[in-house]
Design an enzyme around this catalytic site. Structure first.
Site, PDB file in Angstrom:
ATOM      1  N   HIS A   9      -9.668   1.380   4.668  1.00  0.00           N
ATOM      2  CA  HIS A   9      -8.378   1.589   5.344  1.00  0.00           C
ATOM      3  C   HIS A   9      -8.597   2.564   6.502  1.00  0.00           C
ATOM      4  CE1 HIS A   9      -4.321   2.943   6.195  1.00  0.00           C
ATOM      5  NE2 HIS A   9      -3.919   1.798   5.669  1.00  0.00           N
ATOM      6  N   SER A  60       3.176  -1.555  10.511  1.00  0.00           N
ATOM      7  CA  SER A  60       4.629  -1.583  10.774  1.00  0.00           C
ATOM      8  C   SER A  60       5.257  -2.961  10.571  1.00  0.00           C
ATOM      9  CB  SER A  60       4.942  -1.036  12.172  1.00  0.00           C
ATOM     10  OG  SER A  60       4.521   0.322  12.264  1.00  0.00           O
ATOM     11  N   GLY A  68       2.239   2.830  10.622  1.00  0.00           N
ATOM     12  CA  GLY A  68       3.200   3.915  10.415  1.00  0.00           C
ATOM     13  C   GLY A  68       3.853   4.407  11.691  1.00  0.00           C
ATOM     14  N   GLU A 106      -7.033   5.025   7.487  1.00  0.00           N
ATOM     15  CA  GLU A 106      -6.865   6.445   7.156  1.00  0.00           C
ATOM     16  C   GLU A 106      -8.120   6.987   6.469  1.00  0.00           C
ATOM     17  OE1 GLU A 106      -3.059   5.924   5.241  1.00  0.00           O
ATOM     18  OE2 GLU A 106      -2.227   5.427   7.203  1.00  0.00           O
ATOM     19  N   LYS A 133       0.229   4.238  -0.420  1.00  0.00           N
ATOM     20  CA  LYS A 133      -0.395   5.475   0.083  1.00  0.00           C
ATOM     21  C   LYS A 133      -0.089   6.630  -0.889  1.00  0.00           C
ATOM     22  CE  LYS A 133      -0.248   3.549   4.643  1.00  0.00           C
ATOM     23  NZ  LYS A 133      -0.258   3.748   6.079  1.00  0.00           N
ATOM     24  N   ASN A 175       0.878  -1.167   0.000  1.00  0.00           N
ATOM     25  CA  ASN A 175       0.000   0.000   0.000  1.00  0.00           C
ATOM     26  C   ASN A 175       0.917   1.220   0.000  1.00  0.00           C
ATOM     27  OD1 ASN A 175      -1.777   2.070   0.462  1.00  0.00           O
ATOM     28  ND2 ASN A 175      -2.284   1.476   2.560  1.00  0.00           N
ATOM     29  N   GLU A 201      -5.524  -4.371  10.726  1.00  0.00           N
ATOM     30  CA  GLU A 201      -4.501  -3.341  10.911  1.00  0.00           C
ATOM     31  C   GLU A 201      -4.830  -2.508  12.145  1.00  0.00           C
ATOM     32  OE1 GLU A 201      -2.465  -2.330   6.890  1.00  0.00           O
ATOM     33  OE2 GLU A 201      -4.323  -1.193   7.015  1.00  0.00           O
TER      34      GLU A 201
END
Ligand code: PGA
Length: 251
Positions: free
Chosen positions: A96, A213, A174, A98, A11, A9, A168
């Site tokens: 996701h 991560s 991240g 985000e 991003k 991914n 996730e």
């Protein structure tokens, strides 16, 4: 036996030049990888053409990071599933964290996006996961179950036979902080158990990826767990050597 997938991914990173170099190195590195490991990259919309051309004929599949819940219409700035078909996308991320956290995507909207992907024969990768606050409050399994149930109620269990799930934990994305393999395994097993109540066969075949991560140094341990079927890789997917090491860890 379930397959395994390692999915990048990217991003909102990259550009024409860096993408070309990264894909060149990834393509060179995946040749020795056992076929049982599926590899894909989810790229920003403007680079679908570029990635499609560079990946053509290779074993690396193409994916997008989002899609509209609508099939077409007056939705300025949105991208329909049929448009992703035009670039031979096989996968699309839905929900996701985000998108959920920064753009207000609710469980109900994510379920519609999941259905929109299935309607055009794309494999949705349903992302689920709890925040640190939710984990600390002991609500992890409730939160993840609600995220799964919203999709299950909308599309039915059959919808999951064309999909993947990615667990996730939001606090691990991240941040450099990874869930322990035991923490991840617990949630993966609970997702599978929940879906098994609807159809044990579909649940057993469903690939549940871990994301948050993942690095070359922790991938093998995570992927050795019974219900962890590979990974969704953010930061480390921007470095070919790291991404390839993670792919090898899934083999
Ligand atoms: P990360 O991102 O690997 O950089 O934590 C994972 C993701 O957001 O999919």
């Amino acid at each position: 036996m379930r397959g395994k997938h390692v999915i990048a991914n990217w991003k909102m990173h990259g550009g024409l030049e860096t993408n070309a170099a990264l894909l060149h190195d990834v393509l060179a590195g995946v040749t020795g990888l056992p076929e049982a490991v599926g590899v894909a990259v989810c790229v920003p919309f403007p680079y679908l053409t570029q990635a499609q051309a560079l990946l053509r004929g290779s074993r690396v599949a193409l994916g997008a990071q989002n899609l509209s819940e609508h099939p077409q219409g007056a939705f300025t700035g949105e991208v329909a599933a049929s448009m992703l078909n035009d670039f031979a996308c096989r996968y699309v991320l839905v929900g996701h964290s985000e998108r959920r956290g920064l753009y207000g995507e609710t469980n109900a909207l994510v379920a519609k996006k999941f259905a929109a992907a299935l309607a055009k024969n794309l494999s949705p990768i349903l992302c689920v996961g709890e925040t640190l606050e939710e984990r600390d409050a002991g609500r992890t399994l409730d939160v993840v179950s609600a995220q799964i149930d919203a999709v299950l109620d909308h599309v039915g269990i059959a919808g999951f036979s064309g999909a993947l799930v990615a667990y996730e934990p939001v606090w691990a994305i991240g941040t450099g902080r990874t869930a322990t393999s035991a923490q991840a395994q617990e949630v993966h097993a609970s997702i599978r158990a929940r879906l098994a109540c609807a159809d044990a066969g579909v649940a057993e075949k469903l690939e549940i990826l871990y994301g948050g991560s993942v690095k070359p140094s922790n991938a093998s341990e995570l992927f050795s767990m019974k219900d962890i079927d590979g990974g969704l890789i953010g930061g480390a997917s921007l470095h070919a050597a790291d991404f390839l090491a993670i792919c090898r860890a899934a083999a």
